[in-house]
Motif scaffolding. Structure first.
Motif, PDB file in Angstrom:
ATOM      1  N   CYS A  26       0.817  -1.218   0.000  1.00  0.00           N
ATOM      2  CA  CYS A  26       0.000   0.000   0.000  1.00  0.00           C
ATOM      3  C   CYS A  26       0.848   1.264   0.000  1.00  0.00           C
ATOM      4  O   CYS A  26       1.908   1.320   0.623  1.00  0.00           O
ATOM      5  CB  CYS A  26      -0.926   0.005   1.211  1.00  0.00           C
ATOM      6  SG  CYS A  26      -2.068  -1.408   1.246  1.00  0.00           S
ATOM      7  N   SER A  27       0.357   2.295  -0.674  1.00  0.00           N
ATOM      8  CA  SER A  27       1.016   3.598  -0.642  1.00  0.00           C
ATOM      9  C   SER A  27       0.502   4.453   0.509  1.00  0.00           C
ATOM     10  O   SER A  27       1.167   5.421   0.913  1.00  0.00           O
ATOM     11  CB  SER A  27       0.791   4.330  -1.971  1.00  0.00           C
ATOM     12  OG  SER A  27      -0.596   4.511  -2.218  1.00  0.00           O
ATOM     13  N   ARG A  28      -0.655   4.099   1.031  1.00  0.00           N
ATOM     14  CA  ARG A  28      -1.242   4.833   2.157  1.00  0.00           C
ATOM     15  C   ARG A  28      -1.966   3.839   3.055  1.00  0.00           C
ATOM     16  O   ARG A  28      -2.538   2.857   2.570  1.00  0.00           O
ATOM     17  CB  ARG A  28      -2.209   5.917   1.651  1.00  0.00           C
ATOM     18  CG  ARG A  28      -2.795   6.818   2.735  1.00  0.00           C
ATOM     19  CD  ARG A  28      -3.441   8.057   2.092  1.00  0.00           C
ATOM     20  NE  ARG A  28      -4.450   7.674   1.123  1.00  0.00           N
ATOM     21  CZ  ARG A  28      -5.749   7.510   1.417  1.00  0.00           C
ATOM     22  NH1 ARG A  28      -6.180   7.692   2.658  1.00  0.00           N
ATOM     23  NH2 ARG A  28      -6.605   7.169   0.484  1.00  0.00           N
ATOM     24  N   VAL A  29      -1.945   4.105   4.361  1.00  0.00           N
ATOM     25  CA  VAL A  29      -2.561   3.206   5.331  1.00  0.00           C
ATOM     26  C   VAL A  29      -3.454   4.018   6.273  1.00  0.00           C
ATOM     27  O   VAL A  29      -3.061   5.087   6.744  1.00  0.00           O
ATOM     28  CB  VAL A  29      -1.492   2.445   6.150  1.00  0.00           C
ATOM     29  CG1 VAL A  29      -2.149   1.537   7.183  1.00  0.00           C
ATOM     30  CG2 VAL A  29      -0.589   1.636   5.230  1.00  0.00           C
ATOM     31  N   VAL A  30      -4.655   3.487   6.513  1.00  0.00           N
ATOM     32  CA  VAL A  30      -5.604   4.080   7.450  1.00  0.00           C
ATOM     33  C   VAL A  30      -5.761   3.120   8.621  1.00  0.00           C
ATOM     34  O   VAL A  30      -5.904   1.913   8.422  1.00  0.00           O
ATOM     35  CB  VAL A  30      -6.971   4.322   6.772  1.00  0.00           C
ATOM     36  CG1 VAL A  30      -7.992   4.844   7.770  1.00  0.00           C
ATOM     37  CG2 VAL A  30      -6.817   5.292   5.603  1.00  0.00           C
ATOM     38  N   VAL A  31      -5.741   3.659   9.837  1.00  0.00           N
ATOM     39  CA  VAL A  31      -5.818   2.830  11.044  1.00  0.00           C
ATOM     40  C   VAL A  31      -7.079   3.180  11.818  1.00  0.00           C
ATOM     41  O   VAL A  31      -7.324   4.357  12.130  1.00  0.00           O
ATOM     42  CB  VAL A  31      -4.590   3.039  11.953  1.00  0.00           C
ATOM     43  CG1 VAL A  31      -4.615   2.028  13.102  1.00  0.00           C
ATOM     44  CG2 VAL A  31      -3.291   2.909  11.163  1.00  0.00           C
ATOM     45  N   LEU A  32      -7.891   2.161  12.122  1.00  0.00           N
ATOM     46  CA  LEU A  32      -9.057   2.320  12.984  1.00  0.00           C
ATOM     47  C   LEU A  32      -8.780   1.706  14.338  1.00  0.00           C
ATOM     48  O   LEU A  32      -8.070   0.701  14.449  1.00  0.00           O
ATOM     49  CB  LEU A  32     -10.285   1.631  12.378  1.00  0.00           C
ATOM     50  CG  LEU A  32     -10.938   2.221  11.135  1.00  0.00           C
ATOM     51  CD1 LEU A  32     -12.175   1.389  10.762  1.00  0.00           C
ATOM     52  CD2 LEU A  32     -11.332   3.670  11.343  1.00  0.00           C
ATOM     53  N   ASP A  33      -9.356   2.302  15.372  1.00  0.00           N
ATOM     54  CA  ASP A  33      -9.301   1.725  16.713  1.00  0.00           C
ATOM     55  C   ASP A  33     -10.563   2.110  17.453  1.00  0.00           C
ATOM     56  O   ASP A  33     -10.922   3.299  17.496  1.00  0.00           O
ATOM     57  CB  ASP A  33      -8.068   2.226  17.467  1.00  0.00           C
ATOM     58  CG  ASP A  33      -7.900   1.529  18.821  1.00  0.00           C
ATOM     59  OD1 ASP A  33      -8.250   0.334  18.922  1.00  0.00           O
ATOM     60  OD2 ASP A  33      -7.423   2.177  19.770  1.00  0.00           O
ATOM     61  N   LEU A  34     -11.263   1.119  17.984  1.00  0.00           N
ATOM     62  CA  LEU A  34     -12.502   1.357  18.730  1.00  0.00           C
ATOM     63  C   LEU A  34     -13.499   2.190  17.930  1.00  0.00           C
ATOM     64  O   LEU A  34     -14.198   3.048  18.462  1.00  0.00           O
ATOM     65  CB  LEU A  34     -12.196   2.035  20.064  1.00  0.00           C
ATOM     66  CG  LEU A  34     -11.296   1.233  21.015  1.00  0.00           C
ATOM     67  CD1 LEU A  34     -10.979   2.052  22.259  1.00  0.00           C
ATOM     68  CD2 LEU A  34     -11.955  -0.085  21.394  1.00  0.00           C
ATOM     69  N   GLY A  35     -13.567   1.918  16.625  1.00  0.00           N
ATOM     70  CA  GLY A  35     -14.555   2.562  15.775  1.00  0.00           C
ATOM     71  C   GLY A  35     -14.223   3.968  15.337  1.00  0.00           C
ATOM     72  O   GLY A  35     -15.062   4.630  14.717  1.00  0.00           O
ATOM     73  N   GLU A  36     -13.007   4.434  15.626  1.00  0.00           N
ATOM     74  CA  GLU A  36     -12.625   5.790  15.246  1.00  0.00           C
ATOM     75  C   GLU A  36     -11.320   5.784  14.471  1.00  0.00           C
ATOM     76  O   GLU A  36     -10.509   4.865  14.596  1.00  0.00           O
ATOM     77  CB  GLU A  36     -12.484   6.683  16.487  1.00  0.00           C
ATOM     78  CG  GLU A  36     -13.777   6.848  17.268  1.00  0.00           C
ATOM     79  CD  GLU A  36     -13.657   7.880  18.372  1.00  0.00           C
ATOM     80  OE1 GLU A  36     -12.657   8.638  18.389  1.00  0.00           O
ATOM     81  OE2 GLU A  36     -14.569   7.953  19.212  1.00  0.00           O
ATOM     82  N   LEU A  37     -11.119   6.840  13.668  1.00  0.00           N
ATOM     83  CA  LEU A  37      -9.882   6.981  12.914  1.00  0.00           C
ATOM     84  C   LEU A  37      -8.752   7.310  13.887  1.00  0.00           C
ATOM     85  O   LEU A  37      -8.788   8.312  14.593  1.00  0.00           O
ATOM     86  CB  LEU A  37     -10.034   8.097  11.887  1.00  0.00           C
ATOM     87  CG  LEU A  37      -8.863   8.321  10.929  1.00  0.00           C
ATOM     88  CD1 LEU A  37      -8.705   7.135   9.999  1.00  0.00           C
ATOM     89  CD2 LEU A  37      -9.077   9.604  10.125  1.00  0.00           C
ATOM     90  N   LEU A  38      -7.733   6.436  13.904  1.00  0.00           N
ATOM     91  CA  LEU A  38      -6.603   6.626  14.803  1.00  0.00           C
ATOM     92  C   LEU A  38      -5.437   7.305  14.100  1.00  0.00           C
ATOM     93  O   LEU A  38      -4.756   8.165  14.678  1.00  0.00           O
ATOM     94  CB  LEU A  38      -6.146   5.279  15.368  1.00  0.00           C
ATOM     95  CG  LEU A  38      -4.944   5.284  16.312  1.00  0.00           C
ATOM     96  CD1 LEU A  38      -5.263   6.082  17.580  1.00  0.00           C
ATOM     97  CD2 LEU A  38      -4.536   3.853  16.669  1.00  0.00           C
ATOM     98  N   ALA A  39      -5.171   6.937  12.835  1.00  0.00           N
ATOM     99  CA  ALA A  39      -4.052   7.501  12.102  1.00  0.00           C
ATOM    100  C   ALA A  39      -4.246   7.264  10.615  1.00  0.00           C
ATOM    101  O   ALA A  39      -5.011   6.386  10.203  1.00  0.00           O
ATOM    102  CB  ALA A  39      -2.727   6.884  12.560  1.00  0.00           C
ATOM    103  N   GLU A  40      -3.533   8.051   9.814  1.00  0.00           N
ATOM    104  CA  GLU A  40      -3.566   7.904   8.362  1.00  0.00           C
ATOM    105  C   GLU A  40      -2.278   8.484   7.806  1.00  0.00           C
ATOM    106  O   GLU A  40      -1.821   9.539   8.256  1.00  0.00           O
ATOM    107  CB  GLU A  40      -4.768   8.644   7.783  1.00  0.00           C
ATOM    108  CG  GLU A  40      -4.859   8.604   6.274  1.00  0.00           C
ATOM    109  CD  GLU A  40      -6.066   9.370   5.740  1.00  0.00           C
ATOM    110  OE1 GLU A  40      -6.198   9.427   4.508  1.00  0.00           O
ATOM    111  OE2 GLU A  40      -6.847   9.897   6.549  1.00  0.00           O
TER     112      GLU A  40
END
Length: 259
Positions: free
Chosen positions: A209-223
């Motif tokens: 991947c060129s970009r990664v999105v991170v979810l935690d507990l139903g919310e956006l944690l990082a991108e």
């Protein structure tokens, strides 16, 4: 920079008193391979269900090629270029691998043989996916990794604008994973398809991947880029600190979505 082919903003989902997603936003650009990662129960599969139309969100909206599809059906989205694979095999067991690809091009209706154009496209996609020798095989006879590759091939039978891959590398051998990565890269580069994938194999995600999105507990944690996400202390605390030092996490444990 390429325009987004898939956008979601303000996505909220509740299962009774449980908040599965809260104010989640995500975008996938044409020609991009984007990864979606996070701990078990983070909301990844629930978000996929919202994006693909299986579950309507309680809040927010989804755009496909800048058209609001929030209340459109999965079938409508598929006809307009959105494809999805699932954690569990969804191929028709009574049809051969090649016949599954023909049906996918003809609106889910099976007529013996299918059109010449559909058969030719099926053969082309099977070749790209390294499955030509298995065209006449039945899905139930395939090992897990090859069955997953066959499901990917079916998703590509009609050229997609955006492809959602749910645990595509699970059960694959190293060679099959390399083949999967090559197909996805070719799809993004040559056909400008946007790809969003959920995968617990963090190394696979970071390499592909060129970009990664991170979810935690139903919310956006990082991108961000794989390097930025890997270095983020919050991501390491919530997820990477365990998955990168030990076995990959088990299958997603979001609350069950109605089918």
């Amino acid at each position: 920079m390429n325009e987004s082919v898939l956008e979601a903003s303000g996505i909220g989902v509740r299962f009774g008193g449980v908040r599965a997603l809260h104010d989640v936003r995500i975008a996938v650009r044409a020609g991009e391979v984007c990864g979606l990662i996070g701990p078990n129960g983070a909301g990844k599969t629930t978000l996929f269900d919202v994006l693909s139309g299986i579950r309507p969100p309680d809040a927010g909206r989804v755009l496909l090629d800048r058209t609001d599809v929030t209340r459109r059906s999965p079938a409508w989205r598929a006809r307009h270029g959105m494809r999805r694979t699932f954690q569990r095999q969804q191929l028709f067991g009574q049809l051969t691998v090649a016949e599954n690809l023909v049906v996918a091009q003809e609106g889910g209706r099976w007529r013996r043989g299918g059109s010449a154009r559909a058969r030719a496209r099926a053969a082309e996609v099977l070749s790209v996916c390294g499955l030509s020798e298995l065209a006449g095989a039945y899905p139930g006879a395939l090992p897990v990794g090859l069955a997953r590759m066959a499901e990917l091939a079916r998703a590509l039978a009609a050229p997609p604008r955006v492809l959602l891959l749910d645990e595509p590398a699970s059960g694959m051998t190293d060679g099959e994973r390399q083949q999967l990565a090559a197909v996805v890269r070719r799809l993004a580069a040559d056909e400008e398809c946007g790809v969003l994938l959920v995968e617990h194999d963090v190394g696979f995600v970071m390499d592909l991947c060129s970009r990664v999105v991170v979810l935690d507990l139903g919310e956006l944690l990082a991108e961000g880029s794989p390097a930025d996400v890997r270095a983020d202390p919050a991501v390491r605390d919530a997820y990477l600190g365990t998955t990168e030092s030990g076995p990959a996490a088990s299958a997603e444990c979001d609350p069950p979505s109605p089918r």
